[in-house]
Write a protein that holds these residues in place. Sequence first.
Motif, PDB file in Angstrom:
ATOM      1  N   LEU A 594       4.160  -5.374   0.087  1.00 14.41           N
ATOM      2  CA  LEU A 594       5.168  -5.212  -1.058  1.00 14.41           C
ATOM      3  C   LEU A 594       5.979  -3.873  -0.648  1.00 14.41           C
ATOM      4  O   LEU A 594       7.177  -4.006  -0.862  1.00 14.41           O
ATOM      5  CB  LEU A 594       4.387  -4.977  -2.524  1.00 14.41           C
ATOM      6  CG  LEU A 594       5.332  -4.867  -3.483  1.00 14.41           C
ATOM      7  CD1 LEU A 594       6.215  -6.017  -3.745  1.00 14.41           C
ATOM      8  CD2 LEU A 594       4.667  -4.831  -4.948  1.00 14.41           C
ATOM      9  N   ARG A 595       5.439  -3.203  -0.166  1.00 13.61           N
ATOM     10  CA  ARG A 595       6.082  -1.781   0.330  1.00 13.61           C
ATOM     11  C   ARG A 595       7.180  -2.059   1.200  1.00 13.61           C
ATOM     12  O   ARG A 595       8.256  -1.653   1.526  1.00 13.61           O
ATOM     13  CB  ARG A 595       5.308  -0.720   0.369  1.00 13.61           C
ATOM     14  CG  ARG A 595       4.332  -0.188  -0.610  1.00 13.61           C
ATOM     15  CD  ARG A 595       3.719   1.026  -0.123  1.00 13.61           C
ATOM     16  NE  ARG A 595       2.802   1.558  -1.338  1.00 13.61           N
ATOM     17  CZ  ARG A 595       2.149   2.768  -1.338  1.00 13.61           C
ATOM     18  NH1 ARG A 595       2.018   3.449   0.018  1.00 13.61           N
ATOM     19  NH2 ARG A 595       1.304   3.156  -2.247  1.00 13.61           N
ATOM     20  N   SER A 596       6.480  -3.032   2.200  1.00 18.29           N
ATOM     21  CA  SER A 596       7.555  -3.401   3.347  1.00 18.29           C
ATOM     22  C   SER A 596       8.503  -4.079   2.715  1.00 18.29           C
ATOM     23  O   SER A 596       9.710  -4.071   3.409  1.00 18.29           O
ATOM     24  CB  SER A 596       6.614  -4.151   4.429  1.00 18.29           C
ATOM     25  OG  SER A 596       7.374  -4.703   5.602  1.00 18.29           O
ATOM     26  N   ARG A 597       8.310  -5.183   1.928  1.00 15.80           N
ATOM     27  CA  ARG A 597       9.687  -5.911   1.687  1.00 15.80           C
ATOM     28  C   ARG A 597      10.346  -4.984   0.686  1.00 15.80           C
ATOM     29  O   ARG A 597      11.815  -5.171   0.953  1.00 15.80           O
ATOM     30  CB  ARG A 597       9.119  -7.139   0.664  1.00 15.80           C
ATOM     31  CG  ARG A 597       8.074  -7.955   1.348  1.00 15.80           C
ATOM     32  CD  ARG A 597       7.777  -9.252   0.696  1.00 15.80           C
ATOM     33  NE  ARG A 597       9.195  -9.640   0.019  1.00 15.80           N
ATOM     34  CZ  ARG A 597       8.975 -10.805  -0.698  1.00 15.80           C
ATOM     35  NH1 ARG A 597       7.746 -11.184  -1.739  1.00 15.80           N
ATOM     36  NH2 ARG A 597      10.145 -11.265  -1.112  1.00 15.80           N
ATOM     37  N   LEU A 598       9.948  -3.983   0.014  1.00 19.22           N
ATOM     38  CA  LEU A 598      10.893  -3.193  -0.750  1.00 19.22           C
ATOM     39  C   LEU A 598      11.706  -2.179   0.093  1.00 19.22           C
ATOM     40  O   LEU A 598      12.982  -2.226  -0.024  1.00 19.22           O
ATOM     41  CB  LEU A 598      10.010  -2.120  -1.673  1.00 19.22           C
ATOM     42  CG  LEU A 598       9.544  -2.782  -2.814  1.00 19.22           C
ATOM     43  CD1 LEU A 598       8.646  -1.757  -3.810  1.00 19.22           C
ATOM     44  CD2 LEU A 598      10.402  -3.254  -3.895  1.00 19.22           C
ATOM     45  N   LYS A 599      11.089  -1.816   1.202  1.00 11.96           N
ATOM     46  CA  LYS A 599      11.947  -1.125   2.203  1.00 11.96           C
ATOM     47  C   LYS A 599      12.936  -1.872   2.813  1.00 11.96           C
ATOM     48  O   LYS A 599      14.208  -1.512   2.960  1.00 11.96           O
ATOM     49  CB  LYS A 599      11.038  -0.597   3.553  1.00 11.96           C
ATOM     50  CG  LYS A 599      10.249   0.641   2.751  1.00 11.96           C
ATOM     51  CD  LYS A 599       9.254   0.934   4.108  1.00 11.96           C
ATOM     52  CE  LYS A 599       8.463   2.239   3.581  1.00 11.96           C
ATOM     53  NZ  LYS A 599       7.395   2.720   4.673  1.00 11.96           N
ATOM     54  N   GLU A 600      12.642  -3.227   3.282  1.00 13.27           N
ATOM     55  CA  GLU A 600      13.721  -4.325   3.816  1.00 13.27           C
ATOM     56  C   GLU A 600      14.824  -4.273   2.745  1.00 13.27           C
ATOM     57  O   GLU A 600      15.996  -4.355   3.181  1.00 13.27           O
ATOM     58  CB  GLU A 600      12.865  -5.524   3.895  1.00 13.27           C
ATOM     59  CG  GLU A 600      11.959  -5.316   5.553  1.00 13.27           C
ATOM     60  CD  GLU A 600      11.312  -6.555   5.394  1.00 13.27           C
ATOM     61  OE1 GLU A 600      11.699  -7.560   4.611  1.00 13.27           O
ATOM     62  OE2 GLU A 600      10.295  -6.691   6.347  1.00 13.27           O
ATOM     63  N   GLU A 601      14.509  -4.549   1.384  1.00 13.85           N
ATOM     64  CA  GLU A 601      15.482  -4.870   0.500  1.00 13.85           C
ATOM     65  C   GLU A 601      16.326  -3.453   0.234  1.00 13.85           C
ATOM     66  O   GLU A 601      17.480  -3.892   0.064  1.00 13.85           O
ATOM     67  CB  GLU A 601      14.862  -5.269  -0.844  1.00 13.85           C
ATOM     68  CG  GLU A 601      14.052  -6.668  -0.829  1.00 13.85           C
ATOM     69  CD  GLU A 601      15.149  -7.839  -0.562  1.00 13.85           C
ATOM     70  OE1 GLU A 601      16.610  -7.411  -0.740  1.00 13.85           O
ATOM     71  OE2 GLU A 601      14.675  -8.753   0.046  1.00 13.85           O
ATOM     72  N   ALA A 602      15.778  -2.417   0.176  1.00 19.71           N
ATOM     73  CA  ALA A 602      16.532  -1.381   0.191  1.00 19.71           C
ATOM     74  C   ALA A 602      17.338  -0.944   1.171  1.00 19.71           C
ATOM     75  O   ALA A 602      18.476  -0.680   0.821  1.00 19.71           O
ATOM     76  CB  ALA A 602      15.474  -0.082  -0.049  1.00 19.71           C
TER      77      ALA A 602
END
Length: 770
Positions: A594-602
């Motif tokens: 989830l954190r990885s996806r959040l970083k990608e979206e950010a």
Amino acid sequence: MWLGLSSPTVLLLRVVMFIPGFPLAGNFRQINTILAGEMNREKKQRHSLSEVPDEMKSLIIEKSKMGLEEDPELLVKGWLFREVRGSWIKQRCYWFVLSQDSLDYYSSSERGARRLGTLVLTNLCSVIWPDKQTFKETGYWSITVYGRKHCYRLYTKHFNEAVHWACAVQKVIDTKAPVETPTQLLIRDIEENKFNPEVVDNMYQHNPILKHTQSPLYAPLLPFPYSSLEHTYHSGKGYATVREEAVKLFNCLQQLECARDPVPLIQGVLQTCLDLRPLRDEVYCQLVKQTSCTPQPHTAAHLRYWQLLTCMSCTFQPGPAVLKYLRFHLKRIQSQFPESEMDNYASFIGEALEKTRCRECVPSWEEIQVLMGRQEMLCTVHYPGPGSCQLHISSHTTANEVVRRMLEKLGLKESRNTFSLFEQNAHWERAVGGSTIIADILTRFENLSAKEPDSDSQWRLCFKLYCLLDADAISVDSIEYLFLFEQCHEMVVRGQLPACEEDLQTLAALRLQSVIGDFSTHSPCPPLDELFPGHMVEARLLMPPCAPPALLPATQPPVQGCPQRFPGGLLGGTLWNHTATAAHKQKVEQDLRLRSRLKEEAAAIMSTIVECWKGLAGYSRRDSMTAYLTIARQWSGFGCTLYEVDFYISSTGSFSQKLWLGVAATCVSLYRQGEAEALESFPYGQICSYGVSDSNTFKITAGDRDLLFETTKLTEIMQLMNAYFSAIRRQRGRGDDVVSITEGTAIEVGFHHLPPTPTPTLLQLPSHPV
């Protein structure tokens, strides 16, 4: 007939009848008359005892057994246990007698019994009533009577009897005249003869209690109740009785003369006076004593007393009698030592007493050091953007005074909008009440910073727009326009300006252009959370990852019909630990994904913002701010302040719907969180009343509807609505130039001028009409 009688009178008559030569001997008619009267008296006594409750019979029966003659001054008599302290604690039963002057106890109830102790009752004595906790611990109901020299802890098994004794003792205490100490009597004599210097000088000469002394003080200068109950509320701080603390404070005062650093001692004395209110007058009297007729008045050691007196005068207001005595003392010192340091301190203290209100906090170290030199503090006030102002303030400066001075410094006196001070750190913000003393806020900041040294928790004062009454009248070239831009951006980052994602990205690009200028690969770019609302990044995650198969938690009970026979077995424990470990690993992996996806979206959002930023090349700072506010103004609620509330739904009878309550210049509106259109708006003309319903419920009455909201922002909502109504009244030609934001104040607003009303506490706020 006579054999049933056992009173002393009957026994005496039976012997007298057969004594030859005695006047009543042989006179049977007269003896029969006396015996008949004695029988009737005993019969009435037995009848009265039958009507008394069981728990009170012991008290009255013992009175009848007492061989003493009836004394009208004796109020209550009876057997009570008294706690005796020695190598162990044990209880002994004694005969207690309460009179109009004392509480005495005897070895027995017989006439001529030895009196074992006396507690003289004055109006300074105190009584602690029976409590359930003592009864649970000992099986006895207790009362405690405090006197000047003795303390009686008395016990009985009957609650009514304990209450009866407590009421009787308290009634005697209440009838006593107030006790006046020698210091009080001398203060009164000085007040009566203050225009006769010779008499006053003679009083000082012949009464050492009024003059400086090097010896300790063994009793307070003013009267205090014996074992006063005020100290029990601060027992966690280690306070003793008020009388004992008064004596300790005098020892602290004497230590000032030789202390290397007097600030901790001064702060300790002020803290004790803040916690124990009755000690304030006592300390004033002690300081007047120690600054009178001093052998070496010009030494630095003696001036320490004046420095503490200065700090006291800026923190606490003495009582009327002590205030008169203090003012007389200051004038006397000024006449005796003109143009001296003592004269300067006396003048400063006299001026401070005119302004001082009771402080909420003890002055900080910085404030005490400043007061010792009779100077003012330097206060830093920030405003939106990187700017700040430094102002000199005293111990009496209020938030309203700072707001007025900031308006003058920044050239905002002609603004139609209103401003306020805010307490804020990186995560929290609250408007400051107009009558709040700024020195108290700075002291609180110092205490909070000591507890939370983290840089994100650093507190500061900020001067900001409070009531946006006319946004269109703000000049683009004014500093007020910068305030509007910065505060609007704060709302955007907090997610309190409803807009689509494209508009939010454009706003972020305009923010970068206004702060940094044209795009450059060498320009430092702030983090995304300073440009874009964080909840929109999470919204980009269209669907969370698939949930893992359900695992049996450790707390799940066994299935019915299959009893768990070996809950603590070796294999069972191993399987259980393996299952828990697997669940923990899967949760950690899920969080990492989830954190990885959040970083990608950010990163994707930041890339879009930078591309938009590049297209703004050539925009000036003013153009960027104007474009930013033009987009923000598209929201119909622009300029309002949003508060998160739980709305009461009458159909379900609960606070179940989370909404935004928007308070604006013309109306109060309700929004679903994240939606631009208001569910409903209530112009101020339709609002009949608003106020605090209970400790966490706010109520607005509009027409025939009652709207209830549950919120933790009760005070803030009340302040802002009061400020808007006050601003409306000011624009009609009434009120002051600055809106006074009084915390928790309910201001009635109407089309007629209302007299000022005292400020109630938050829980006392009524629902006030508009």
